[in-house]
Design a protein around this motif. Structure first.
Motif, PDB file in Angstrom:
ATOM      1  N   GLY A  22       0.786  -1.226   0.000  1.00 33.46           N
ATOM      2  CA  GLY A  22       0.000   0.000   0.000  1.00 33.46           C
ATOM      3  C   GLY A  22       0.815   1.271   0.000  1.00 33.46           C
TER       4      GLY A  22
ATOM      5  N   ALA B 161       1.097   3.535  -2.294  1.00 34.02           N
ATOM      6  CA  ALA B 161       0.381   4.672  -2.870  1.00 34.02           C
ATOM      7  C   ALA B 161      -0.463   5.377  -1.817  1.00 34.02           C
ATOM      8  CB  ALA B 161      -0.510   4.202  -4.025  1.00 34.02           C
ATOM      9  N   ASN B 162      -1.119   4.609  -0.973  1.00 31.81           N
ATOM     10  CA  ASN B 162      -1.931   5.194   0.102  1.00 31.81           C
ATOM     11  C   ASN B 162      -1.045   5.909   1.122  1.00 31.81           C
ATOM     12  OD1 ASN B 162      -4.435   5.499   1.720  1.00 31.81           O
ATOM     13  ND2 ASN B 162      -3.388   4.102   3.113  1.00 31.81           N
ATOM     14  N   PHE B 163       0.095   5.302   1.426  1.00 34.92           N
ATOM     15  CA  PHE B 163       1.062   5.880   2.361  1.00 34.92           C
ATOM     16  C   PHE B 163       1.522   7.249   1.868  1.00 34.92           C
ATOM     17  CE2 PHE B 163       5.406   6.466   3.908  1.00 34.92           C
ATOM     18  CZ  PHE B 163       5.319   6.091   5.244  1.00 34.92           C
ATOM     19  N   TYR B 164       1.941   7.320   0.618  1.00 35.21           N
ATOM     20  CA  TYR B 164       2.433   8.572   0.051  1.00 35.21           C
ATOM     21  C   TYR B 164       1.315   9.613  -0.059  1.00 35.21           C
ATOM     22  CZ  TYR B 164       6.677   6.031  -1.290  1.00 35.21           C
ATOM     23  OH  TYR B 164       7.825   5.310  -1.280  1.00 35.21           O
ATOM     24  N   SER B 165       0.119   9.168  -0.409  1.00 30.85           N
ATOM     25  CA  SER B 165      -1.004  10.093  -0.572  1.00 30.85           C
ATOM     26  C   SER B 165      -1.334  10.793   0.733  1.00 30.85           C
ATOM     27  CB  SER B 165      -2.232   9.333  -1.092  1.00 30.85           C
ATOM     28  OG  SER B 165      -3.342  10.198  -1.203  1.00 30.85           O
ATOM     29  N   ARG B 166      -1.350  10.054   1.828  1.00 28.15           N
ATOM     30  CA  ARG B 166      -1.658  10.645   3.125  1.00 28.15           C
ATOM     31  C   ARG B 166      -0.589  11.671   3.522  1.00 28.15           C
ATOM     32  NH1 ARG B 166      -2.352   6.981   7.791  1.00 28.15           N
ATOM     33  NH2 ARG B 166      -3.332   8.855   8.652  1.00 28.15           N
TER      34      ARG B 166
END
Length: 495
Positions: free
Chosen positions: A436, A438-443
């Motif tokens: 995950g 992408a979710n890590f970077y997005s947050r």
């Protein structure tokens, strides 16, 4: 996930185990005649590449043959999950899997027989206790190694929260006071170089110039250690190397403190999605947590536990072991600060102070039960409060493994109270699982947007500054100021 190696018949991935009777694994090593110390190779890892290179040189200066393992990656995670127990945290999977990956490399690529690997190699690691899975690391290593076909491979450890007077389980490893002292000195220097790298890299005019300068300094320190010369003089020479890096420190960049669980916050690898370099690529200046902070935490824990024990002693009973312990703690605490300040002054790291653990205790204990010790729990709360009260960072990110008990289970719940009490606090808690990204970077990007806006608002206060002296662009210029951003601090000193 994919893996090039077939699991053993006892692997967690072998579905045939479902039809077999469950058995309890026990640490009963096979009888093996191990190689003498002169033929033994010591492996270690889990830190950053720069730190490991310097620590390898320090051990070599004492006559110890240490080899750092390659930097952990997601392949390490795969091996950790294949051969390790279920429910472990990321640091366990990555570090255990990384050792197994390296041993398989020795066996399959270097064609070293398995029996020779088991006889001649030893892994040295840290160990500990508390309400966290850290205390199970050595057992996890041994079980996973047996599952991977390396039963009997030696793993020895030193207690991370004990003094410099301790012995290794294996006679081939010597944990003498001299051994620990040179490693602590080297760890301090490695931390200083790392801190300077994070302070300089966001403002470098020529991309890559900071990393090259830091690498050159590391090579100089390594030669100094190997030749047993003066580290202080070597750091003075590093000044000239670092001064060659051209900086433009008037760029508006938010400061982001990365803290949390020790390994997840410190590593520069797939283990935390390379968070430090990602933040820099997104236009931030990173405040990292040095390795020496963990050692200072251990010293604080020893002092706190000593005080608790003293309080339980019956009146009229003198325990001289406590007096000795108190003296050793005093030497450790003040010695580390003195050594750090000496080396920092030599290389030009100005304006940087190691954390005051007693001050952080006072900040944290208002909200966090100090007796629930384990991991960096109360420090995470204290760092957030400090960042607001002392205007340290525009954003504080707490990084931790998925399901980390002291961090995710306790301190994250308390942080909601802190952010309610301090509305200006910009806080983000992120967990790492090896998946995950992408979710890590997005947050992080969403939280970083707010930090960038805060940094811009600060910078708007400076409108009448026409020129800035060149000396204020140098890496070793660190003015005091009520502002957070580096550019604002410099402009504030120019008024």
């Amino acid at each position: 996930m994919s893996c090039n190696y077939k699991p053993t018949s006892h692997s967690n991935l072998d579905l045939l185990n479902l039809t077999q009777e469950a058995t309890q694994w026990s640490d009963i090593p096979p009888k093996i005649e191990y190689a003498p110390k002169s033929e033994t190779k010591l492996l270690f890892g889990g830190l950053t590449e720069g730190r490991e290179r310097l620590l390898q040189a320090a051990a070599k200066s004492l006559g110890e043959d240490y080899t750092p393992l390659p930097t952990v990656d997601n392949k390490s995670l795969e091996f950790g999950k294949i051969y390790g127990n279920r429910g472990q945290c990321n640091p366990t999977y990555y570090t255990v899997g990384n050792l197994i990956k390296y041993l398989i490399y020795l066996r399959d690529e270097k064609k070293i027989p398995t029996e020779e690997i088991i006889r001649k190699y030893v892994h040295v690691t840290a160990n500990g206790c508390g309400p966290c899975r850290f205390g199970m690391y050595v057992t996890e290593y041994k079980k996973a190694l047996a599952e991977a076909g390396f039963a009997g491979f030696r793993v020895t450890s030193f207690e991370h929260n004990k003094s410099i007077f301790q012995e290794a389980e294996e006679s081939v490893v010597e944990f003498s006071p001299k051994y620990f002292l040179i490693l602590i000195k080297t760890a301090i220097i490695a931390d200083i170089l790392t801190i300077l790298g994070y302070q300089m890299r966001p403002y470098e005019v020529e991309k890559g110039s900071t990393d090259r300068a830091i690498k050159e300094c590391e090579e100089l320190i390594i030669k100094t250690l190997e030749n047993k010369k003066s580290l202080f003089k070597a750091l003075l020479k590093c000044r000239k190397i670092l001064e060659r890096v051209e900086l433009n420190r008037l760029q508006v960049k938010p400061k982001v403190m990365v803290m949390g669980e020790f390994w997840a916050a410190m590593t520069e690898s797939d283990g935390n999605y390379h968070i430090h370099r990602f933040l820099e690529a997104e236009g931030a200046e990173v405040i990292n947590q040095p390795l020496i902070n963990r050692i200072l935490l251990n010293v604080w824990e020893a002092e706190y536990l000593r005080e608790v024990k003293e309080g339980l002693e019956p009146k009229g009973v003198l325990d001289f072991s406590l007096a000795k312990s108190k003296f050793m703690i005093f030497l450790a605490k003040h010695g580390i600060h003195a050594q750090f300040n000496l080396y920092a002054k030599a290389i030009g790291l100005n304006g940087y102070k190691l954390p005051n653990m007693e001050h952080l205790q006072k900040l944290g204990e208002q909200f966090y039960p100090i007796d629930s010790n384990g991991g960096e729990g109360h420090l995470e709360v204290a760092h957030l409060i400090e960042s607001v009260q002392d205007r340290v960072a525009h954003l504080v990110i707490s990084v931790k493994p998925f399901g980390c008990m002291p961090s995710s289970g306790v301190s994250d719940g308390i942080q909601s109270l802190i952010t309610a009490k301090y509305p200006n606090a910009n806080f983000l808690s992120v967990e790492t699982s090896g998946e995950g990204g992408a979710n890590f970077y997005s947050r992080i990007q969403m939280a970083l947007f707010k930090a960038k806006e805060q940094a811009k608002e600060e910078f708007l206060e400076f409108k009448d500054i026409k020129s800035v002296p060149n000396k204020k662009m140098r890496y070793n210029y660190a003015p005091k100021s009520r502002y957070i951003g580096t550019a604002c601090k410099i402009l504030d000193s120019t008024r």
